[in-house]
Design a protein around this motif. Structure first.
Motif, short mmCIF file in Angstrom:
data_model
loop_
_atom_site.label_atom_id
_atom_site.label_comp_id
_atom_site.label_asym_id
_atom_site.label_seq_id
_atom_site.Cartn_x
_atom_site.Cartn_y
_atom_site.Cartn_z
N ALA A 111 0.83 -1.20 0.00
CA ALA A 111 0.00 0.00 0.00
C ALA A 111 0.87 1.25 0.00
O ALA A 111 0.51 2.27 -0.56
CB ALA A 111 -0.92 0.00 1.22
N ASP A 112 2.06 1.16 0.63
CA ASP A 112 2.96 2.31 0.76
C ASP A 112 4.39 1.87 0.43
O ASP A 112 5.17 1.53 1.33
CB ASP A 112 2.87 2.88 2.18
N PRO A 113 4.75 1.84 -0.85
CA PRO A 113 6.08 1.37 -1.25
C PRO A 113 7.24 2.11 -0.59
O PRO A 113 8.24 1.50 -0.23
CB PRO A 113 6.09 1.56 -2.77
N ARG A 114 7.12 3.42 -0.41
CA ARG A 114 8.23 4.17 0.19
C ARG A 114 8.46 3.72 1.63
O ARG A 114 9.58 3.44 2.03
CB ARG A 114 7.96 5.67 0.12
N ALA A 115 7.39 3.63 2.42
CA ALA A 115 7.52 3.23 3.82
C ALA A 115 8.02 1.79 3.94
O ALA A 115 8.88 1.49 4.78
CB ALA A 115 6.19 3.39 4.55
N LEU A 116 7.52 0.89 3.10
CA LEU A 116 7.98 -0.50 3.17
C LEU A 116 9.44 -0.59 2.76
O LEU A 116 10.21 -1.35 3.36
CB LEU A 116 7.11 -1.41 2.31
N GLY A 117 9.87 0.20 1.80
CA GLY A 117 11.27 0.24 1.42
C GLY A 117 12.16 0.72 2.55
O GLY A 117 13.23 0.17 2.81
N GLU A 118 11.71 1.75 3.27
CA GLU A 118 12.47 2.25 4.42
C GLU A 118 12.59 1.17 5.49
O GLU A 118 13.65 1.01 6.11
CB GLU A 118 11.82 3.51 4.98
N PHE A 119 11.50 0.42 5.73
CA PHE A 119 11.54 -0.67 6.70
C PHE A 119 12.60 -1.69 6.32
O PHE A 119 13.46 -2.05 7.13
CB PHE A 119 10.16 -1.34 6.80
N TRP A 120 12.56 -2.17 5.06
CA TRP A 120 13.52 -3.19 4.65
C TRP A 120 14.95 -2.65 4.60
O TRP A 120 15.90 -3.39 4.87
CB TRP A 120 13.09 -3.85 3.34
N CYS A 121 15.13 -1.38 4.30
CA CYS A 121 16.48 -0.78 4.39
C CYS A 121 17.01 -0.89 5.82
O CYS A 121 18.16 -1.27 6.04
CB CYS A 121 16.45 0.68 3.95
N ALA A 122 16.16 -0.56 6.79
CA ALA A 122 16.58 -0.60 8.19
C ALA A 122 16.83 -2.02 8.66
O ALA A 122 17.75 -2.27 9.43
CB ALA A 122 15.53 0.08 9.07
N VAL A 123 16.03 -2.98 8.21
CA VAL A 123 16.21 -4.37 8.63
C VAL A 123 17.46 -4.98 8.01
O VAL A 123 18.26 -5.63 8.68
CB VAL A 123 14.97 -5.22 8.25
N LEU A 124 17.67 -4.76 6.71
CA LEU A 124 18.72 -5.46 5.97
C LEU A 124 20.01 -4.66 5.77
O LEU A 124 20.99 -5.21 5.28
CB LEU A 124 18.19 -5.86 4.58
N GLY A 125 20.00 -3.37 6.12
CA GLY A 125 21.17 -2.54 5.83
C GLY A 125 21.24 -2.15 4.37
O GLY A 125 22.31 -1.85 3.84
N TYR A 126 20.10 -2.17 3.68
CA TYR A 126 20.01 -1.79 2.27
C TYR A 126 19.89 -0.27 2.14
O TYR A 126 19.72 0.44 3.12
CB TYR A 126 18.77 -2.44 1.63
N VAL A 127 19.94 0.20 0.92
CA VAL A 127 19.75 1.62 0.61
C VAL A 127 18.75 1.73 -0.54
O VAL A 127 18.63 0.82 -1.37
CB VAL A 127 21.07 2.32 0.22
N ARG A 128 18.06 2.86 -0.59
CA ARG A 128 17.14 3.11 -1.71
C ARG A 128 17.97 3.26 -2.97
O ARG A 128 19.05 3.86 -2.96
CB ARG A 128 16.33 4.38 -1.45
#
Length: 142
Positions: free
Chosen positions: A12-29
């Motif tokens: 529903a909210d791609p930006r927020a879900l991306g931020e979540f997975w960045c924080a969990v995995l150490g990823y970047v946008r």
């Protein structure tokens, strides 16, 4: 010949879900396309209306080792259990109680980011915690 792949989430909210997975995995946008300082600049130049700027998002492992995660906006909510899920190995190299403590500590951190803890499990010396991300997608910390 090996092929690369990405993992795709509906959200529903791609930006927020991306931020979540960045924080969990150490990823970047993912960086904006060449020639643009920001995604907003690129989307404006392409004429995409502002109300569609959150239709898609992508995050990647900055070291290039893990798969890219692509997140696309969909109108309907998640309604059933995943048929596939991510296992996030946070206890690598640890065994016994040290592994359990590490996985539980990471679960607390991820809950603070917006995840929900569902259950704990152990079998044959392995330990894991089943969780849901903010959009309801199941994943495991192990």
């Amino acid at each position: 010949m090996a092929h690369t792949f990405q993992v795709t989430f509906d959200a529903a909210d791609p930006r927020a879900l991306g931020e979540f997975w960045c924080a969990v995995l150490g990823y970047v946008r993912d960086a904006p396309p060449e020639g643009f300082a920001t995604w907003e600049e690129a989307l404006t130049a392409w004429g995409l209306p502002e109300d569609r700027w959150n239709d898609k998002n992508a995050v990647s492992d900055p070291d290039g080792a893990g798969p890219r995660i692509f997140i696309q906006k969909v109108p309907e909510p998640k309604t059933a259990k995943n048929r596939m899920h991510l296992d996030v190995n946070v206890g690598a190299g640890l065994h016994g109680e040290g592994r359990v403590e590490r996985v539980r500590a990471e679960a607390e951190r991820v809950v603070a980011l917006g995840a929900t803890l569902l259950s704990e499990g152990s079998e044959l010396g392995d330990f894991w915690i089943v969780m849901r991300d903010p959009e309801g997608n199941e994943f495991c910390l192990q």
